[in-house]
Design a protein around this motif. Structure first.
Motif, PDB file in Angstrom:
ATOM      1  N   CYS A 130       0.877  -1.170   0.000  1.00  0.00           N
ATOM      2  CA  CYS A 130       0.000   0.000   0.000  1.00  0.00           C
ATOM      3  C   CYS A 130       0.917   1.223   0.000  1.00  0.00           C
ATOM      4  O   CYS A 130       1.437   1.620   1.050  1.00  0.00           O
ATOM      5  N   TRP A 133       0.237   4.200   2.450  1.00  0.00           N
ATOM      6  CA  TRP A 133       0.645   3.937   3.823  1.00  0.00           C
ATOM      7  C   TRP A 133       2.173   4.007   3.954  1.00  0.00           C
ATOM      8  O   TRP A 133       2.700   4.577   4.915  1.00  0.00           O
ATOM      9  N   HIS A 136       3.254   7.612   3.928  1.00  0.00           N
ATOM     10  CA  HIS A 136       2.898   8.240   5.205  1.00  0.00           C
ATOM     11  C   HIS A 136       3.935   7.897   6.266  1.00  0.00           C
ATOM     12  O   HIS A 136       4.338   8.757   7.063  1.00  0.00           O
ATOM     13  N   GLN A 137       4.398   6.662   6.278  1.00  0.00           N
ATOM     14  CA  GLN A 137       5.396   6.244   7.248  1.00  0.00           C
ATOM     15  C   GLN A 137       6.757   6.872   6.969  1.00  0.00           C
ATOM     16  O   GLN A 137       7.545   7.108   7.888  1.00  0.00           O
TER      17      GLN A 137
END
Length: 206
Positions: A130, A133, A136-137
């Motif tokens: 993904c 995600w 974002h990390q």
């Protein structure tokens, strides 16, 4: 003792550094688990660690211990004072807190970015990704770098005046970030100086 790992990966590096810090490196038999080839998912390894992660410590009586923090806790209690995980309740609490912040906010965040938003270890290993995600990390990892820089503006090491497992975890996280292409902000001067100092330790420089 035996350590099942894959040399060069960030979590195995954490345990190897801890072993060198404690003078126990030569007392361990290292057994390579070829993660890029999927060896960590084979039944014989899953019997040792159902989570299919490395490293794994196997004691002489056959007991297996996984998770870096648990392995380091065991290693630190084997020889001399508990320099890496702390002796007093206050020391242990602060070190555990900072270790977890470095682990979740930096090392694990970079790992998530690597496995989700880059080709990672290839299609055979990265069976679900993904990218949103993962990216974002990546932002979380950079934010944690800035947080750690602020901590190091006040003290020489992440948990205070002494080198600890928190520093080992953060160092491994930054090394992984380099590999994954997550750049440390240029204005993190304290973090950069700390990294230079840590790199000079015999457990890392050798």
């Amino acid at each position: 003792m035996k350590i099942y790992d894959f040399e060069g990966f960030p979590n195995p590096a954490r345990v190897r550094i801890a072993l060198k810090e404690k003078g126990l490196f030569d007392q361990v038999e290292f057994i390579s688990v070829n993660v890029p080839e999927g060896e960590h998912r084979k039944p014989e390894f899953l019997e040792k660690n159902p989570s299919a992660t490395i490293p794994v410590l196997e004691l002489d009586d056959g007991t297996t211990i996984s998770e870096c923090s648990a392995i380091t806790e065991y290693i630190d209690s084997l020889a001399g004072e508990q320099e890496l995980t702390g002796e007093s309740p206050k020391e242990r609490g602060i070190i555990a807190m900072m270790q977890r912040r470095a682990e979740a906010g930096l090392l694990d965040a970079v790992g998530t970015y690597f496995h989700h938003a880059t080709p990672g270890l290839g299609e055979a290993i990265e069976t679900y990704q993904c990218a949103e995600w993962g990216n974002h990390q990546k932002e979380r990892a950079v934010s944690t770098m800035r947080y750690l820089d602020g901590v190091l503006a006040q003290q020489p090491y992440l948990a205070g005046d002494a080198f600890s497992v928190a520093d080992i975890t953060a160092f491994a996280g930054l090394s992984f970030a380099d590999f994954a292409g997550v750049e440390t902000p240029d204005d993190c001067k304290h973090l950069a100086q700390w990294r230079t100092n840590v790199e000079a330790r015999p457990s890392i420089a050798c």
